[in-house]
Design a protein around this motif. Structure first.
Motif, PDB file in Angstrom:
ATOM      1  N   UNK A   5      42.620 -14.143 -38.138  1.00  0.00           N
ATOM      2  CA  UNK A   5      41.917 -13.239 -39.045  1.00  0.00           C
ATOM      3  C   UNK A   5      42.736 -11.976 -39.211  1.00  0.00           C
ATOM      4  N   UNK A   6      42.508 -11.271 -40.307  1.00  0.00           N
ATOM      5  CA  UNK A   6      43.156  -9.994 -40.575  1.00  0.00           C
ATOM      6  C   UNK A   6      42.104  -8.904 -40.467  1.00  0.00           C
ATOM      7  N   UNK A   7      42.415  -7.867 -39.704  1.00  0.00           N
ATOM      8  CA  UNK A   7      41.445  -6.813 -39.421  1.00  0.00           C
ATOM      9  C   UNK A   7      41.990  -5.439 -39.786  1.00  0.00           C
ATOM     10  N   UNK A   8      41.132  -4.595 -40.319  1.00  0.00           N
ATOM     11  CA  UNK A   8      41.499  -3.222 -40.667  1.00  0.00           C
ATOM     12  C   UNK A   8      41.319  -2.332 -39.442  1.00  0.00           C
ATOM     13  N   UNK A   9      42.042  -2.669 -38.384  1.00  0.00           N
ATOM     14  CA  UNK A   9      42.037  -1.930 -37.119  1.00  0.00           C
ATOM     15  C   UNK A   9      43.458  -1.884 -36.586  1.00  0.00           C
ATOM     16  N   UNK A  10      43.732  -0.942 -35.700  1.00  0.00           N
ATOM     17  CA  UNK A  10      45.046  -0.912 -35.059  1.00  0.00           C
ATOM     18  C   UNK A  10      45.146  -2.063 -34.059  1.00  0.00           C
ATOM     19  N   UNK A  11      46.363  -2.422 -33.727  1.00  0.00           N
ATOM     20  CA  UNK A  11      46.588  -3.492 -32.760  1.00  0.00           C
ATOM     21  C   UNK A  11      45.933  -3.153 -31.418  1.00  0.00           C
ATOM     22  N   UNK A  12      46.018  -1.890 -31.009  1.00  0.00           N
ATOM     23  CA  UNK A  12      45.424  -1.465 -29.745  1.00  0.00           C
ATOM     24  C   UNK A  12      43.899  -1.641 -29.770  1.00  0.00           C
ATOM     25  N   UNK A  13      43.261  -1.291 -30.893  1.00  0.00           N
ATOM     26  CA  UNK A  13      41.809  -1.445 -31.014  1.00  0.00           C
ATOM     27  C   UNK A  13      41.394  -2.910 -30.993  1.00  0.00           C
ATOM     28  N   UNK A  14      42.185  -3.764 -31.634  1.00  0.00           N
ATOM     29  CA  UNK A  14      41.886  -5.200 -31.658  1.00  0.00           C
ATOM     30  C   UNK A  14      41.990  -5.783 -30.249  1.00  0.00           C
ATOM     31  N   UNK A  15      43.050  -5.440 -29.542  1.00  0.00           N
ATOM     32  CA  UNK A  15      43.244  -5.954 -28.176  1.00  0.00           C
ATOM     33  C   UNK A  15      42.130  -5.455 -27.261  1.00  0.00           C
ATOM     34  N   UNK A  16      41.750  -4.193 -27.413  1.00  0.00           N
ATOM     35  CA  UNK A  16      40.665  -3.637 -26.591  1.00  0.00           C
ATOM     36  C   UNK A  16      39.338  -4.339 -26.885  1.00  0.00           C
ATOM     37  N   UNK A  17      39.052  -4.615 -28.144  1.00  0.00           N
ATOM     38  CA  UNK A  17      37.804  -5.306 -28.508  1.00  0.00           C
ATOM     39  C   UNK A  17      37.789  -6.717 -27.939  1.00  0.00           C
TER      40      UNK A  17
END
Length: 74
Positions: A5-17
């Protein structure tokens, strides 16, 4: 269902989630057009992240990095 999926978040935020939800990540990529391309290890994990991050999902085409694969010389 796709694990990507493509997300409108930073890589750090995606990994944290993903870590917060205990979802295993196969790989991430920063998108040229902004945001992050996420590939989860399992389809179930991807469905969970789609549910949790649905307001951040980028619909449609996105600009990604070019991938160079050298020819096998053997």
């Amino acid at each position: 269902m796709s694990r990507a999926m493509n997300l409108a978040l930073t890589e750090e935020d995606v990994i944290a989630a993903c870590a917060k939800s205990a979802v295993s990540v196969s790989c991430t990529e920063t998108l040229l057009s902004g945001g992050t391309h996420l590939v989860c290890t399992t389809g179930e994990g991807a469905e969970e992240m789609r549910s949790k991050l649905k307001k951040h999902i980028i619909e449609g085409d996105v600009r990604r990095q070019a991938f160079y694969r050298p020819k096998n010389r053997w």
